[in-house]
Write an enzyme that holds these catalytic residues in place. Structure first.
Site, short mmCIF file in Angstrom:
data_model
loop_
_atom_site.label_atom_id
_atom_site.label_comp_id
_atom_site.label_asym_id
_atom_site.label_seq_id
_atom_site.Cartn_x
_atom_site.Cartn_y
_atom_site.Cartn_z
N ASP A 88 24.85 76.33 49.26
CA ASP A 88 25.38 77.59 49.78
C ASP A 88 26.80 77.82 49.24
OD1 ASP A 88 25.34 79.83 51.70
OD2 ASP A 88 26.93 78.71 52.68
N THR A 121 26.28 84.58 48.60
CA THR A 121 27.66 84.09 48.51
C THR A 121 27.95 83.46 47.15
OG1 THR A 121 26.86 82.09 49.58
CG2 THR A 121 27.95 83.68 50.97
N THR A 122 26.90 82.93 46.50
CA THR A 122 27.11 82.33 45.17
C THR A 122 27.23 83.44 44.13
OG1 THR A 122 25.72 80.52 45.91
CG2 THR A 122 26.23 80.60 43.56
N ASP A 419 21.08 81.79 56.68
CA ASP A 419 21.01 82.81 55.63
C ASP A 419 19.78 83.68 55.81
OD1 ASP A 419 23.24 81.68 54.62
OD2 ASP A 419 22.49 81.32 52.59
#
Length: 557
Positions: A88, A121-122, A419
């Site tokens: 994550d 988020t990446t 997520d």
């Protein structure tokens, strides 16, 4: 004139007093001597831009290999030896010990994507890194940073418009959860839980739909508790329509399962009375001692009788009680649970429709919570027990209970489920989706390229750079999947143009088709829009910084 000049100098002197000293040379020309000049470093102009871009690129490069279903995990060890293994983006950056101020901005970028959307988020960090990399080449060619920032802003608007055009509405139907499960499966594809892909996706969907308010299109996350217990395998994870608490009955001989339960939820002490102040009690003979003990027992027996009189057959207590009280509770057939934490007490109250009782005298039948069943779960040979409160009066509180072989897997599974829950929540709020696998980014890239040709000013260079940066995501996906990055990306891009099909992306799982609609690789529209907006805003902000003054080693580092 002289007095005005003197006043000006005075103001200047005041403003510089904090940072340095105003001095005049022999010709009366003012200059500033900076305090502790030798310990300070300064970067300005193109040098400052280069340093910032390098720091941001380093962070983005770290996360690049974590992108997509074949992305790799990172292992981080904290200063006190705690090990975290995760895929994550927000967690990786949060645990990294970042010193550089621009790298810290990248960490905050990832966190804001996590707070607002929960997924992507990446990707947002990789995109911001690519935008800065492209900006560096433009700055080298002599373009002004503000012109680059303006060009990026124009390109982001075009990308947003294109995302709206290629998005599709997706049904959020309580009776048909299959479409939502597919979206959750895309989110979980890059996580450690992907071997129980469908099971975890269904758990996330059912949890969100159980607590979702379809009228206001909102989901209260506090009603979804994610809990885990080491031991067992991931496949044994389950969704409990109720509350799971990491406690057991206070006495081993109390019943392990209760039906049609009425709970008294107490946050006051539930034991024989004890003086609260520092006290000294003189007991001069055995008779007095016996009387004191009888008084304590009688008072507590009365308390138990009072609880039973309200109809309660289980007591949930925030505080503990001693062994004597425990024995009396067993003797009076009143099962009890002690040391239940504050958040858990609140969740039990919400789930069972009970009221928390802060003072014992206020306990009445109306304040009791109702549950169909309370049972004790036992795990393996470890004597570990947990209580499950099910079939609650208010079925809107649910618990996702995760099993796993070690603590790290459980923590990562919790993050993965979080997520997935966030993505389903976003679909409940806005049910439009775009297709993943880099398809949306390529479609936006083509649209921006096309528009850039119609722009006559210098911004067209920045717009083309923006389009090239968007292609980094599909390239990273291809690279992480072991495919030839540039060759794969260009062939998909040319097919998008020839077939006019914006759903073509990278076939990461080698299923034999590039059509993400057929592969059911879906992402929420608001998540994708947020990624592009946040990345563009951060890059604009970094491009506007042209002068840095800090302690020497900070600037040079």
């Amino acid at each position: 004139g002289v007095s005005r000049f003197a006043r000006c100098l005075q103001q200047q002197a005041l403003s510089t007093a904090m940072s340095g000293q105003l001095v005049f040379d022999e010709y009366g020309r003012p200059f500033i001597v900076i305090r502790d000049q030798e310990t300070k470093g300064r970067l300005k102009g193109l040098e400052a831009h280069k340093a910032h871009i390098m720091a941001a690129k380093a962070v983005a490069q770290t996360l690049r290999t974590s992108l997509g279903p074949k992305g790799l995990d990172k292992l981080m060890v904290s200063a006190d030896g705690d090990v975290t293994i995760t895929n994550d983006g927000a967690t990786i950056l949060g645990r990294m010990d970042v010193q550089h101020e621009i790298a810290k901005l990248m960490v905050q970028l990832s966190k804001s994507q996590d707070d607002e959307i929960g997924d992507g988020t990446t990707g947002v960090v990789v995109l911001a890194g690519a935008l800065l990399e492209q900006a560096e080449q433009l700055l080298d060619r002599g373009l002004h940073p503000i012109r680059v920032a303006d060009g990026y802003e124009m390109a982001a608007r075009i990308a947003m418009k294109r995302l709206d055009e290629i998005s599709e509405s997706y049904p959020v139907d309580l009776n048909n959860t299959e479409p939502l499960t597919r979206v959750a499966m895309t989110t979980l594809g890059s996580k450690i839980v992907n071997r129980c892909h469908r099971q975890f996706a269904e758990m996330a969907v059912n949890a969100v739909l159980a607590v979702a308010d379809m009228k206001t299109r909102d989901v209260n996350f506090e009603l979804i508790k994610v809990d885990g217990k080491v031991g067992g395998k991931l496949e044994e994870s389950q969704l409990v329509r109720g509350v799971v608490i990491d406690k057991d009955m206070s006495h081993p001989q109390m019943p392990k399962s209760l039906d049609d339960v009425k709970l008294a939820i107490l946050t006051c002490p539930f034991e024989p009375p004890k003086p609260k102040t520092a006290h000294k009690l003189d007991v001069s003979n055995a008779e007095d001692y016996r009387k004191l003990r009888e008084y304590e027992q009688k008072t507590f027996t009365d308390m138990v009788a009072q609880v039973k009189a309200t109809g309660a057959n289980l007591v949930i207590c925030q505080w503990g009680f001693d062994d004597e009280a425990n024995h009396l509770l067993l003797a009076n057939d009143l099962p009890a649970v002690r040391w239940v934490g504050g958040p858990e007490i609140e969740l039990i109250a919400i789930a069972t429709g009970g009221r928390i009782v802060p003072r014992f005298q206020e306990l009445t039948a109306e304040k009791l919570g109702k549950a169909g069943r309370v049972r004790e779960l036992q795990f393996g040979t470890t004597k570990d027990r947990m209580l499950v409160i099910e079939e609650c009066h208010n079925s809107k509180a649910v618990t996702i209970f995760i099993r796993g072989s070690n603590k790290m897997i459980i923590e990562e599974a919790k993050r993965s489920v979080h997520d997935a829950i966030c993505v389903i929540r976003n679909l409940v709020r806005d049910n439009r989706v775009v297709y993943g696998g880099g398809a949306a980014e390529l479609a936006c890239s083509l649209a921006v390229h096309e528009e850039a040709d119609k722009v006559s000013s210098l911004e067209q260079y920045a717009m083309r750079a923006f389009a090239d940066a968007l292609e980094t995501i599909p390239m990273a996906l291809a690279e992480n999947s072991g495919l030839h990055p540039i060759k794969t990306m260009t062939s998909v891009k040319s097919r998008q143009v020839l077939e006019k099909n914006p759903y073509l992306g990278i076939d990461c799982l080698e299923k034999g088709t590039n059509d993400m609609k057929v592969q059911n690789v879906l992402e929420t529209l608001i998540g994708k829009k947020q990624q592009i907006t946040l990345a563009t805003q951060l890059v604009k902000m970094i491009l506007k910084i042209d002068d840095v003054r800090a302690p020497d080693e900070r600037v040079m580092g």
